[in-house]
Scaffold this active site. Structure first.
Site, PDB file in Angstrom:
ATOM      1  N   CYS A  72      51.252  43.753  38.235  1.00  0.00           N
ATOM      2  CA  CYS A  72      50.564  43.149  36.912  1.00  0.00           C
ATOM      3  C   CYS A  72      51.053  43.672  35.532  1.00  0.00           C
ATOM      4  O   CYS A  72      51.014  43.244  34.652  1.00  0.00           O
ATOM      5  CB  CYS A  72      49.129  43.574  37.058  1.00  0.00           C
ATOM      6  SG  CYS A  72      48.398  42.573  38.356  1.00  0.00           S
ATOM      7  N   HIS A  94      46.542  42.770  29.652  1.00  0.00           N
ATOM      8  CA  HIS A  94      46.729  42.019  31.000  1.00  0.00           C
ATOM      9  C   HIS A  94      45.327  41.595  31.271  1.00  0.00           C
ATOM     10  O   HIS A  94      44.263  42.189  31.090  1.00  0.00           O
ATOM     11  CB  HIS A  94      47.081  43.292  31.988  1.00  0.00           C
ATOM     12  CG  HIS A  94      46.892  42.498  33.526  1.00  0.00           C
ATOM     13  ND1 HIS A  94      47.402  41.366  33.601  1.00  0.00           N
ATOM     14  CD2 HIS A  94      46.373  43.155  34.511  1.00  0.00           C
ATOM     15  CE1 HIS A  94      47.160  41.137  35.012  1.00  0.00           C
ATOM     16  NE2 HIS A  94      46.337  42.018  35.521  1.00  0.00           N
ATOM     17  N   ASN A 154      43.607  36.226  36.675  1.00  0.00           N
ATOM     18  CA  ASN A 154      44.597  37.145  36.604  1.00  0.00           C
ATOM     19  C   ASN A 154      46.077  36.508  37.172  1.00  0.00           C
ATOM     20  O   ASN A 154      46.153  36.092  38.452  1.00  0.00           O
ATOM     21  CB  ASN A 154      44.199  38.189  37.731  1.00  0.00           C
ATOM     22  CG  ASN A 154      44.964  39.455  37.547  1.00  0.00           C
ATOM     23  OD1 ASN A 154      46.092  39.349  37.091  1.00  0.00           O
ATOM     24  ND2 ASN A 154      44.577  40.512  38.220  1.00  0.00           N
TER      25      ASN A 154
HETATM   26  O1  UT7 Z   1      45.543  43.115  38.058  1.00  0.00           O
HETATM   27  C1  UT7 Z   1      45.501  44.078  38.708  1.00  0.00           C
HETATM   28  C2  UT7 Z   1      44.371  44.960  38.836  1.00  0.00           C
HETATM   29  N1  UT7 Z   1      43.308  44.338  39.325  1.00  0.00           N
HETATM   30  C3  UT7 Z   1      42.125  44.496  39.020  1.00  0.00           C
HETATM   31  O2  UT7 Z   1      42.015  44.907  37.611  1.00  0.00           O
HETATM   32  C4  UT7 Z   1      40.786  44.313  39.507  1.00  0.00           C
HETATM   33  C5  UT7 Z   1      39.773  45.360  39.571  1.00  0.00           C
HETATM   34  N2  UT7 Z   1      38.534  45.168  40.001  1.00  0.00           N
HETATM   35  C6  UT7 Z   1      37.785  44.103  39.707  1.00  0.00           C
HETATM   36  O3  UT7 Z   1      37.878  43.595  38.700  1.00  0.00           O
HETATM   37  C7  UT7 Z   1      36.275  44.112  40.378  1.00  0.00           C
HETATM   38  O4  UT7 Z   1      36.121  45.349  41.083  1.00  0.00           O
HETATM   39  C8  UT7 Z   1      35.905  42.973  41.112  1.00  0.00           C
HETATM   40  C9  UT7 Z   1      35.732  41.757  40.359  1.00  0.00           C
HETATM   41  C10 UT7 Z   1      37.098  42.988  42.182  1.00  0.00           C
HETATM   42  C11 UT7 Z   1      34.863  43.263  41.933  1.00  0.00           C
HETATM   43  O5  UT7 Z   1      33.716  43.401  41.009  1.00  0.00           O
HETATM   44  P1  UT7 Z   1      32.685  44.608  41.446  1.00  0.00           P
HETATM   45  O6  UT7 Z   1      31.821  44.815  40.239  1.00  0.00           O
HETATM   46  O7  UT7 Z   1      33.524  45.822  41.432  1.00  0.00           O
HETATM   47  O8  UT7 Z   1      32.114  44.335  42.780  1.00  0.00           O
HETATM   48  P2  UT7 Z   1      32.470  45.111  44.296  1.00  0.00           P
HETATM   49  O9  UT7 Z   1      33.629  45.094  44.896  1.00  0.00           O
HETATM   50  O10 UT7 Z   1      31.475  46.356  44.149  1.00  0.00           O
HETATM   51  O11 UT7 Z   1      31.349  44.020  45.118  1.00  0.00           O
HETATM   52  C12 UT7 Z   1      29.885  44.048  44.808  1.00  0.00           C
HETATM   53  C13 UT7 Z   1      29.307  43.066  45.847  1.00  0.00           C
HETATM   54  C14 UT7 Z   1      29.733  43.341  47.292  1.00  0.00           C
HETATM   55  O12 UT7 Z   1      28.495  43.046  48.076  1.00  0.00           O
HETATM   56  P3  UT7 Z   1      27.641  44.393  48.903  1.00  0.00           P
HETATM   57  O13 UT7 Z   1      28.659  45.311  49.243  1.00  0.00           O
HETATM   58  O14 UT7 Z   1      27.138  45.022  47.318  1.00  0.00           O
HETATM   59  O15 UT7 Z   1      26.785  43.536  49.486  1.00  0.00           O
HETATM   60  C15 UT7 Z   1      30.923  42.418  47.693  1.00  0.00           C
HETATM   61  O16 UT7 Z   1      30.710  41.996  49.093  1.00  0.00           O
HETATM   62  O17 UT7 Z   1      29.806  41.840  45.621  1.00  0.00           O
HETATM   63  C16 UT7 Z   1      30.148  40.920  47.064  1.00  0.00           C
HETATM   64  N3  UT7 Z   1      31.374  40.196  46.628  1.00  0.00           N
HETATM   65  C17 UT7 Z   1      31.279  38.902  46.146  1.00  0.00           C
HETATM   66  N4  UT7 Z   1      30.181  38.365  46.162  1.00  0.00           N
HETATM   67  C18 UT7 Z   1      30.413  37.005  45.867  1.00  0.00           C
HETATM   68  C19 UT7 Z   1      32.797  40.514  46.441  1.00  0.00           C
HETATM   69  N5  UT7 Z   1      33.278  39.368  46.148  1.00  0.00           N
HETATM   70  C20 UT7 Z   1      32.539  38.384  45.922  1.00  0.00           C
HETATM   71  C21 UT7 Z   1      32.557  37.059  45.618  1.00  0.00           C
HETATM   72  N6  UT7 Z   1      31.457  36.468  45.603  1.00  0.00           N
HETATM   73  N7  UT7 Z   1      33.556  36.350  45.347  1.00  0.00           N
END
Ligand code: UT7
Length: 325
Positions: A115, A252, A282
């Site tokens: 990225c 980004h 992204n």
């Molecule tokens: O460009 C390269 C760099 N990449 C990034 O910058 C990405 C950085 N990370 C992020 O943007 C965020 O961490 C995400 C958008 C990927 C995830 O957001 P989050 O607020 O960190 O969520 P999380 O990973 O802590 O997940 C929260 C909950 C989980 O469920 P439990 O364990 O709390 O029951 C996940 O399983 O959301 C669940 N979850 C989803 N639910 C519905 C994860 N993906 C999804 C989804 N739809 N697509």
């Protein structure tokens, strides 16, 4: 005494026509429009056609940039293509771009910093232009992440999209002041201790396969804002500029929460942020030049504006650039 600077002559972008909405994704995996919008700010992303490759999109973006710059492809003697999704393992997709533009002189190569690729590409082209060995460069970010996504993994497949963006850089003598046009500074970082946080589980040497993107999203998120703001502060220190001097912040486009959080920590007003993550998702190395082309096309960005680019991603790699338009 004058100094050689890489001045941006123009920019352009290309997006595939197929739109994939959050509702479309909710029919494939256990997710919802509400979750995706709330956690990422993404509403839709573009997906390349089956016969559309990274180099095809890169050529379209490069052609748009050349047209915008009012220069002929034959004046280009350097092509740096930032991509993690090349057409083939080799040759570099950049040589397909070179051939597609009808250029048979100069040099073309790919650069891989995920990225952060566009910022790394800008630094590389800027150094080569300043060395005097080249005079005019295309820096392109182009990606087909749709080809390396695991479409059954809701943690990752909702986040990424395809596209390409490009800028034309021209080596020009400038007065040598902070008011100069062009690339004023680029600061780059990486820390390979984090390589398992965001990676592809295949490759020519490790598995002989292409593999799929894997990410510990929460871990990436945890580090993102601190790394981004640290390298941006470094760029400010190098140039003497502050957040108040920035006209447009072109980050980004990974996640709206990371973008807004970084701007807030840096003290950049919300009205100065260029955001396309809602429409593009992204697009990795393509996201900054895609956002730049958007804000140039609708005339938000004007000659003389101070632009701040930043990116952070797999590796981890991260970086920031200050560019006067
Ligand atoms: O460009 C390269 C760099 N990449 C990034 O910058 C990405 C950085 N990370 C992020 O943007 C965020 O961490 C995400 C958008 C990927 C995830 O957001 P989050 O607020 O960190 O969520 P999380 O990973 O802590 O997940 C929260 C909950 C989980 O469920 P439990 O364990 O709390 O029951 C996940 O399983 O959301 C669940 N979850 C989803 N639910 C519905 C994860 N993906 C999804 C989804 N739809 N697509």
């Amino acid at each position: 005494m004058t100094v050689l600077r890489s001045v941006v002559l123009g920019c352009g972008s290309y997006l595939p026509t197929q739109i994939l909405t959050n509702e479309d994704l909710a029919r494939k995996v256990d997710t919802s429009d509400e979750w995706i919008v709330q956690r990422t700010g993404i509403h839709e992303r573009r997906i390349a056609a089956p016969d559309e490759h990274t180099s095809h999109m890169a050529i379209r973006a490069a052609q748009a940039a050349l047209t915008h710059a009012h220069v002929d492809a034959q004046s280009i003697d350097l092509i740096v293509l930032a991509t993690s999704t090349p057409d083939n393992t080799f040759p570099a997709s950049a040589v397909s771009v070179q051939a597609g533009l009808g250029i048979t002189h100069g040099a073309a190569f790919d650069l891989q910093a995920v990225c952060s690729g566009f910022v790394y590409g800008l630094a590389t082209a800027d150094s080569l232009l300043k060395s005097g060995g080249f005079s005019r460069a295309l820096v392109i970010g182009a990606e087909t992440f749709s080809r390396i996504l695991d479409w059954t993994d809701r943690n990752t497949c909702v986040l990424f999209g395809d596209g390409a963006g490009a800028v034309v850089l021209d080596a020009q003598q400038q007065p040598g002041t902070p008011e100069d046009r062009g690339v004023l500074t680029v600061r780059l970082r990486s820390d390979g201790r984090y390589k398992s946080k965001l990676y592809v589980d295949g490759g020519p040497s490790a598995t002989g396969t292409v593999g799929h993107l894997r990410m510990e999203g929460r871990e990436v998120f945890r580090h993102a804002i601190a790394m981004i703001t640290d390298v941006v502060e470094d760029a400010f220190k190098t140039t003497g500029y502050t957040a108040a001097d920035v006209d447009w912040f072109i980050p980004h486009q990974a996640n709206k929460r990371i973008i807004d959080g970084s701007a807030h920590k840096l003290g950049i007003a919300p009205g100065k942020i260029v955001t396309t993550v809602d429409r593009h998702g992204n697009t990795s190395a393509a996201s900054i030049p895609l956002a730049l082309a958007d804000a140039v096309a609708d005339r938000r960005i004007k000659r003389g504006d101070l632009l701040l680019f930043e990116a952070m991603g797999g590796g981890f790699t991260w970086g920031a650039a200050l560019v006067r338009w």
